[in-house]
Enzyme design. Structure first.
Site, PDB file in Angstrom:
ATOM      1  N   ARG A   1       0.891  -1.854  14.967  1.00 52.33           N
ATOM      2  CA  ARG A   1       0.974  -1.518  16.400  1.00 52.33           C
ATOM      3  C   ARG A   1      -0.290  -0.768  16.774  1.00 52.33           C
ATOM      4  O   ARG A   1      -0.702   0.158  16.052  1.00 52.33           O
ATOM      5  CB  ARG A   1       2.162  -0.587  16.706  1.00 52.33           C
ATOM      6  CG  ARG A   1       3.521  -1.156  16.456  1.00 52.33           C
ATOM      7  CD  ARG A   1       3.874  -2.311  17.330  1.00 52.33           C
ATOM      8  NE  ARG A   1       3.961  -2.012  18.748  1.00 52.33           N
ATOM      9  CZ  ARG A   1       4.025  -2.945  19.699  1.00 52.33           C
ATOM     10  NH1 ARG A   1       3.968  -4.216  19.379  1.00 52.33           N
ATOM     11  NH2 ARG A   1       4.120  -2.606  20.970  1.00 52.33           N
TER      12      ARG A   1
ATOM     13  N   ARG B   1       4.832   1.485  25.592  1.00 49.68           N
ATOM     14  CA  ARG B   1       4.165   1.958  24.394  1.00 49.68           C
ATOM     15  C   ARG B   1       4.299   3.484  24.279  1.00 49.68           C
ATOM     16  O   ARG B   1       4.491   4.035  23.212  1.00 49.68           O
ATOM     17  CB  ARG B   1       2.677   1.579  24.504  1.00 49.68           C
ATOM     18  CG  ARG B   1       2.038   1.152  23.243  1.00 49.68           C
ATOM     19  CD  ARG B   1       0.652   0.603  23.515  1.00 49.68           C
ATOM     20  NE  ARG B   1       0.625  -0.846  23.518  1.00 49.68           N
ATOM     21  CZ  ARG B   1       0.623  -1.604  22.426  1.00 49.68           C
ATOM     22  NH1 ARG B   1       0.638  -1.060  21.247  1.00 49.68           N
ATOM     23  NH2 ARG B   1       0.602  -2.902  22.512  1.00 49.68           N
TER      24      ARG B   1
ATOM     25  N   GLU C   1      -7.279  -2.226  -2.542  1.00 49.21           N
ATOM     26  CA  GLU C   1      -6.646  -1.321  -1.568  1.00 49.21           C
ATOM     27  C   GLU C   1      -5.720  -0.354  -2.303  1.00 49.21           C
ATOM     28  O   GLU C   1      -5.668   0.837  -2.012  1.00 49.21           O
ATOM     29  CB  GLU C   1      -5.845  -2.115  -0.528  1.00 49.21           C
ATOM     30  CG  GLU C   1      -6.692  -2.985   0.380  1.00 49.21           C
ATOM     31  CD  GLU C   1      -5.882  -3.659   1.484  1.00 49.21           C
ATOM     32  OE1 GLU C   1      -4.936  -3.052   2.012  1.00 49.21           O
ATOM     33  OE2 GLU C   1      -6.209  -4.817   1.812  1.00 49.21           O
TER      34      GLU C   1
ATOM     35  N   ASN D   1       0.839  -1.210   0.000  1.00 56.26           N
ATOM     36  CA  ASN D   1       0.000   0.000   0.000  1.00 56.26           C
ATOM     37  C   ASN D   1       0.871   1.256   0.000  1.00 56.26           C
ATOM     38  O   ASN D   1       0.546   2.247  -0.651  1.00 56.26           O
ATOM     39  CB  ASN D   1      -0.933   0.004   1.213  1.00 56.26           C
ATOM     40  CG  ASN D   1      -2.204  -0.772   0.940  1.00 56.26           C
ATOM     41  OD1 ASN D   1      -3.031  -0.353   0.140  1.00 56.26           O
ATOM     42  ND2 ASN D   1      -2.335  -1.926   1.580  1.00 56.26           N
TER      43      ASN D   1
ATOM     44  N   HIS E   1      -7.978  -0.623   6.250  1.00 56.97           N
ATOM     45  CA  HIS E   1      -8.271  -1.878   6.944  1.00 56.97           C
ATOM     46  C   HIS E   1      -8.886  -2.857   5.939  1.00 56.97           C
ATOM     47  O   HIS E   1      -9.765  -2.474   5.160  1.00 56.97           O
ATOM     48  CB  HIS E   1      -9.247  -1.617   8.099  1.00 56.97           C
ATOM     49  CG  HIS E   1      -9.572  -2.867   8.856  1.00 56.97           C
ATOM     50  ND1 HIS E   1      -8.691  -3.435   9.755  1.00 56.97           N
ATOM     51  CD2 HIS E   1     -10.662  -3.676   8.830  1.00 56.97           C
ATOM     52  CE1 HIS E   1      -9.236  -4.535  10.252  1.00 56.97           C
ATOM     53  NE2 HIS E   1     -10.429  -4.704   9.714  1.00 56.97           N
TER      54      HIS E   1
END
Ligand code: GAR
Length: 221
Positions: free
Chosen positions: A93, A67, A176, A16, A111
């Protein structure tokens, strides 16, 4: 509108990312890919971005204890490069509300499902298991809730008898690569904008730019 400085965040092969880089290389594209950033130093997409002459950074999440500390490093790299818009492209992530709020309205994701169906992982196999007849992908603004947020574009593909996860994911991925650059272009040139938590399209928008059905061509409206 001035050309936005866009960062693409990846974790893997970056197909992508490549479609976004190719689209943005058009002289009339209203944005430039100014940085490709990966949380995995071994992501195949980094080499592909370098070949295209795009600056890259790897920020290995495993070298950060929390994180938050990883995301602060991410945010710093984005700020240092004067980035003003982020495209998540296979970035695997989960981002904390702190980071998402910081980039609210300036971060989109792709997505591999027709949201709000099939959030999370293994979307293609789950679609096959459920027996749905159509599947696809969604470009959406990122909000703190995972795989949710105002939708900018969707592409629909049929599920064909005998499909496997591999055949279906390949059919979706091809779409996509079409719909993500189109959605980014629409946002960068102002034809799609966020207003009160919803995507508003400018007058005269072309439905075929946001909703594609490859078996039938652009939908007739
Ligand atoms: C793409 O199919 C993308 O939709 C998906 O990961 C793949 C990355 O491929 N993203 C997610 O699942 C995010 N929840 P790519 O690295 O070749 O672009």
């Amino acid at each position: 509108m001035s050309r936005r400085r866009i960062a693409i965040l990846i974790s893997g092969r970056g197909s992508n990312m490549t479609s976004l880089i190719e689209a943005a290389s058009a002289p009339d594209f209203p944005g430039e890919i100014a940085l490709v950033l990966s949380n995995r130093p071994d992501a195949g997409g980094l080499a592909r971005a370098q070949e295209a002459g795009i600056p890259t950074r790897a920020i290995d999440h495993r070298t950060h204890l929390t994180r938050e500390s990883f995301e602060q490093a991410l945010d710093q790299a984005l700020t240092e490069n004067a980035i003003d818009f982020i495209c998540l492209a296979g970035f695997m992530r989960v981002l904390t509300p702190w980071f998402v709020e910081r980039w609210a309205g300036k971060m989109i994701n792709i997505h591999p499902s027709l949201l709000p169906l099939f959030r999370g992982t293994h979307t293609h196999q789950r679609a096959i298991n459920e027996g749905v007849l159509v599947h696809g992908c969604t470009v959406h603004f990122v909000v703190p809730e995972l795989d949710a947020g105002p939708i900018v574009a969707q592409a629909v593909v049929p599920i064909i008898p005998g499909d496997t996860e591999e055949t279906l994911s390949a059919r979706v991925l091809a779409q996509e690569h079409v719909v993500y650059p189109q959605a980014l272009r629409m946002i960068c040139d102002g034809r799609a904008r966020l207003e009160n938590g919803q995507v508003v399209f400018a007058e005269g928008w072309d439905a075929s730019g946001v909703l594609r059905s490859p078996s039938s061509g652009p939908l007739p409206f």
